[in-house]
Design a protein around this motif. Structure first.
Motif, short mmCIF file in Angstrom:
data_model
loop_
_atom_site.label_atom_id
_atom_site.label_comp_id
_atom_site.label_asym_id
_atom_site.label_seq_id
_atom_site.Cartn_x
_atom_site.Cartn_y
_atom_site.Cartn_z
N VAL A 79 0.86 -1.18 0.00
CA VAL A 79 0.00 0.00 0.00
C VAL A 79 0.90 1.23 0.00
N CYS A 80 0.55 2.23 -0.81
CA CYS A 80 1.31 3.49 -0.78
C CYS A 80 0.65 4.41 0.25
N PRO A 81 1.43 4.90 1.24
CA PRO A 81 0.84 5.77 2.27
C PRO A 81 0.40 7.13 1.73
N THR A 82 0.88 7.51 0.56
CA THR A 82 0.55 8.83 0.01
C THR A 82 -0.63 8.77 -0.95
N CYS A 83 -0.50 8.02 -2.04
CA CYS A 83 -1.61 7.99 -3.01
C CYS A 83 -2.62 6.90 -2.67
N ARG A 84 -2.31 6.07 -1.66
CA ARG A 84 -3.20 5.03 -1.12
C ARG A 84 -3.49 3.90 -2.12
N GLU A 100 8.93 1.02 -3.78
CA GLU A 100 8.74 2.47 -3.84
C GLU A 100 7.65 2.76 -4.85
N CYS A 101 6.71 3.64 -4.48
CA CYS A 101 5.59 3.97 -5.38
C CYS A 101 6.11 4.63 -6.65
N SER A 102 5.67 4.13 -7.80
CA SER A 102 6.16 4.69 -9.07
C SER A 102 5.57 6.08 -9.33
N LYS A 103 4.49 6.44 -8.63
CA LYS A 103 3.87 7.75 -8.84
C LYS A 103 4.54 8.84 -8.02
N ASP A 104 4.68 8.58 -6.72
CA ASP A 104 5.16 9.66 -5.84
C ASP A 104 6.44 9.33 -5.08
N LYS A 105 7.09 8.23 -5.45
CA LYS A 105 8.40 7.86 -4.89
C LYS A 105 8.38 7.61 -3.38
#
Ligand SMILES: [Zn+2]
Ligand SMILES: [Zn+2]
Ligand SMILES: [Zn+2]
Length: 193
Positions: A79-84, A100-105
């Motif tokens: 789960v990405c804590p930023t973009c969820r 690591e999230c590919s959208k917001d790193k």
């Protein structure tokens, strides 16, 4: 890949076989004994203890080298804590060695729920099936999110949504028996059955 490190004492206590081992970037599970390199395990001379345990020999976990202890990446659901966004590691991260999230790193977090059966198998939580209730149309685009809606961290406040337009569903009831998902796939065996 970052090599996660554990002390030998941890391997016979906190992080035994089937234990979830956190590294700085992701989490691993310690694999079953059939995946260990036995020739790297030094014998321990405790004949009386070995006799009382009815085994021929005792060995200590290998330590000191790289990849001494076999691990698998688990859980693979992140789960990405930023973009969820919620998804399998390779869906959310460009490089599956770096969670690591590919959208917001942002560093991804492992999803906290897993499933297990009485025979000692363990598997990813069926979050897709949970939300789509078996209705997920494979031709639609499914980009799922896990949103925290309430002020508590209870499962009822964690809500799954999907871009396909399916009605959102919280995780209330996700702890306990899950008969709606049929029987275990036997994906990972963590203890002899
Ligand atoms: Zn993100
Ligand atoms: Zn969907
Ligand atoms: Zn099973």
């Amino acid at each position: 890949m970052n090599q996660p490190k554990a002390r030998r004492s941890q391997l016979i206590s906190t992080y035994g076989i089937g234990g979830l081992f956190p590294s700085s970037t992701t989490s691993y599970m310690i694999a079953g004994l059939h995946d260990w390199k036995e020739d790297r395990a030094e014998p321990v001379s405790e004949p009386r203890l070995a006799r009382s345990l009815k085994v021929s020999e005792l060995k200590q976990p290998p330590a000191g080298g790289r990849k001494d202890v076999p691990v698998i990446r688990f859980p693979y659901t992140q789960v990405c804590p930023t973009c969820r966004r919620i998804g399998r590691l390779h869906e959310l991260s460009k490089d599956w060695n770096v969670a690591e999230c590919s959208k917001d790193k942002q560093p991804l977090n492992p999803f906290r729920l897993i499933v297990a059966c009485r025979r000692g198998h363990i598997d990813e939580f069926p979050y897709f099936q949970w939300l789509h209730r078996g209705q997920g149309n494979a031709s639609s685009d499914h980009s799922m999110k896990l949103e925290a809606r309430g002020r508590t961290s209870s499962l009822a406040d964690l809500v799954l949504t999907c871009t396909c337009g399916v009605a959102s569903r919280n995780l209330d009831g996700a702890v306990g028996p899950l008969p709606e998902f049929g029987s275990c796939r036997g994906a990972r065996e963590v203890s002899p059955s």
